[in-house]
Write an enzyme that holds these catalytic residues in place. Structure first.
Site, PDB file in Angstrom:
ATOM      1  CG  HIS A 171      -1.930   0.960   1.382  1.00 21.82           C
ATOM      2  ND1 HIS A 171      -1.709   2.277   1.685  1.00 21.82           N
ATOM      3  CD2 HIS A 171      -3.275   0.837   1.223  1.00 21.82           C
ATOM      4  CE1 HIS A 171      -2.874   2.915   1.730  1.00 21.82           C
ATOM      5  NE2 HIS A 171      -3.834   2.068   1.447  1.00 21.82           N
ATOM      6  CG  ASP A 220       0.475  -2.094   6.210  1.00 21.50           C
ATOM      7  OD1 ASP A 220      -0.461  -2.134   7.029  1.00 21.50           O
ATOM      8  OD2 ASP A 220       0.383  -1.520   5.106  1.00 21.50           O
ATOM      9  CD  GLN A 242      -7.088  -4.346   4.392  1.00 22.91           C
ATOM     10  OE1 GLN A 242      -8.054  -4.986   4.818  1.00 22.91           O
ATOM     11  NE2 GLN A 242      -7.209  -3.101   3.972  1.00 22.91           N
ATOM     12  CE  LYS A 288      -7.634   0.177   6.248  1.00 18.98           C
ATOM     13  NZ  LYS A 288      -8.025   0.486   4.889  1.00 18.98           N
ATOM     14  CB  CYS A 318      -3.714   3.199  -1.673  1.00 15.02           C
ATOM     15  SG  CYS A 318      -4.958   4.450  -1.424  1.00 15.02           S
TER      16      CYS A 318
END
Ligand SMILES: Cc1ncc(COP(=O)(O)O)c(C=O)c1O
Length: 400
Positions: A120, A193, A196, A219, A357
């Site tokens: 991302h 990261d 998600q 999220k 993104c």
């Protein structure tokens, strides 16, 4: 036992009915931002009404109790990913968390960062702004970060290996433990990261051996404007502050200022108090519906069902691995993803279309854009049936 039954074991309402925003609507854009269960909305309303006061500074009882709630959220968020409260910094989101590391981590003579082709922009641009040279690991044919290639590319010039734990476009799940071992083999640090991953699978930063872990509250069924950076305590202790102001200082004179220990050193100014309370409610809610193991199994089953259904419809290119986590990207052959998403919207199905993104990944895939269906705990087969009906409509309109 069907999936829904597993998910609602501790609740009186169905999971779906706990989301007031999802009425006669097929929301398949949870990877962009999750809808909020009533429990989170209620916690936010209560925090702004009955309980509201500032944190850390007030000597009166209401402020002390708000401070306790704010710190309880830190404890809950760190526990969720297997960390300790003093290792968890509240940020505005994953983006700010990654910027914090990129800006404050001393390079120690190593000016390169190893990323992957599926990152991302939030895990690319901060490193560029901080003056790192980037090397990007290729992907395997089915869209996983190629860790054999990562191992071959990593050198002692790399300060950090920074990978998405789960891809926001392909849903591919990283072998995070192996990524940590590879990073450490050359003395680099591993930043994951987890934007998600945290909403869709159990995460244990200690078992992984990660050094930094970033995620966003919105999220994970929580509010926007609050996120987390987890960092190993001894690493955080070495980082200088990156923003100055109230709450992060020990002593201020015009000549010299000294700073508090982490995590407070990195939380300048009045924080997002109610965001933290909402995040705590979201973490609790995830536990009440069965936990991330159950949510993960639920979403994996939906992904398998979706991939099968899209294959049966035909003329659809599906991206990413079969065992992706809660996310399916696709294109109806010969139709722009924006057209697909617009027609789906007409039939009450919300998917994201665009580059997500992740422009380098689009170039890697050789497309301008994809349509993306992403799931959450409230998703069910009716969403997939509606998606398929919508795609059949797309094919009719475009004569495919
Ligand atoms: C993989 C990944 N990383 C980082 C981000 C950035 O998150 P935020 O905008 O909440 O900071 C996102 C958001 O879409 C994401 O999916």
């Amino acid at each position: 036992m069907n999936r829904e039954t597993q998910l609602i074991a501790n609740s009186t309402l169905s999971v779906r009915d706990q989301f007031p925003a999802i009425v006669n609507w097929h929301y398949l854009d949870s990877a962009a931002t999750a809808q909020k269960p009533q429990a989170v909305i209620d916690a936010i309303v209560q925090a702004y009404s009955r309980d509201y006061a500032t944190v850390h500074r007030g000597v009166y009882e209401r402020s002390a109790s708000m401070t306790a709630s704010y710190e309880a959220s830190r404890a809950a968020a760190s526990k969720l990913i297997g960390g300790q409260p003093n290792e968890l910094i509240f940020t505005r989101g994953a983006t700010e968390a990654i910027n914090l590391v990129a800006r404050t981590l001393p390079k120690e003579g190593r000016g390169r960062v190893l990323l992957s082709q599926l990152e991302h922009h939030s895990n690319i641009v901060p490193w560029q702004l901080a003056g790192y040279e980037i090397d990007a690991v290729p992907l395997t044919r089915d869209g996983q970060i190629d860790l054999d290639a990562a191992e071959a590319m990593l050198t002692e010039e790399h300060r950090v290996v920074a990978f998405a734990h789960v891809s926001n476009v392909l849903g591919s799940i990283l072998d995070a433990k192996r990524a940590a071992d590879i990073a450490h083999s050359k003395g680099a640090l591993l930043l994951l990261d987890g934007c998600q991953a945290v909403p869709r699978l159990p995460v244990d930063v200690a078992a992984i051996g990660a050094d930094f872990y970033a995620f966003s509250g919105h999220k994970l069924y929580g509010p926007t404007g609050i996120g987390c950076l987890w960092g190993r305590a001894e690493l955080l202790a070495e980082l200088p502050p990156w923003q100055g102001g109230g709450s992060m200082i020990e002593k201020v004179t015009f000549e010299e200022t000294t700073y508090l220990d982490p995590p407070m050193r990195f939380e300048a100014g009045t924080p997002h108090i109610v965001g933290a309370v909402g995040l705590h409610a979201a973490v609790d809610w995830v536990g009440v519906v069965g936990g991330l193991d159950i949510i993960h199994a639920h979403e994996c089953a939906l992904v398998a069902e979706t991939r099968d259904a899209l294959r049966s419809v035909g003329d659809v290119t599906i991206y990413g691995p079969d065992d992706s986590a809660g996310i399916v990207s696709f294109n109806v052959d010969g139709v722009h993803a924006h057209d697909t998403a617009t027609i789906l919207d007409d039939v009450g199905v919300a998917v994201r279309a665009g580059h997500h993104c992740a422009q380098p990944l689009m170039r890697w895939l050789g497309v301008e854009a994809t349509a993306r269906a992403s799931f959450a705990a409230h998703s069910d087969s009716s969403d997939i049936e509606a998606l398929v009906r919508g795609i059949e409509q797309v094919k009719r309109i475009f004569d495919r």
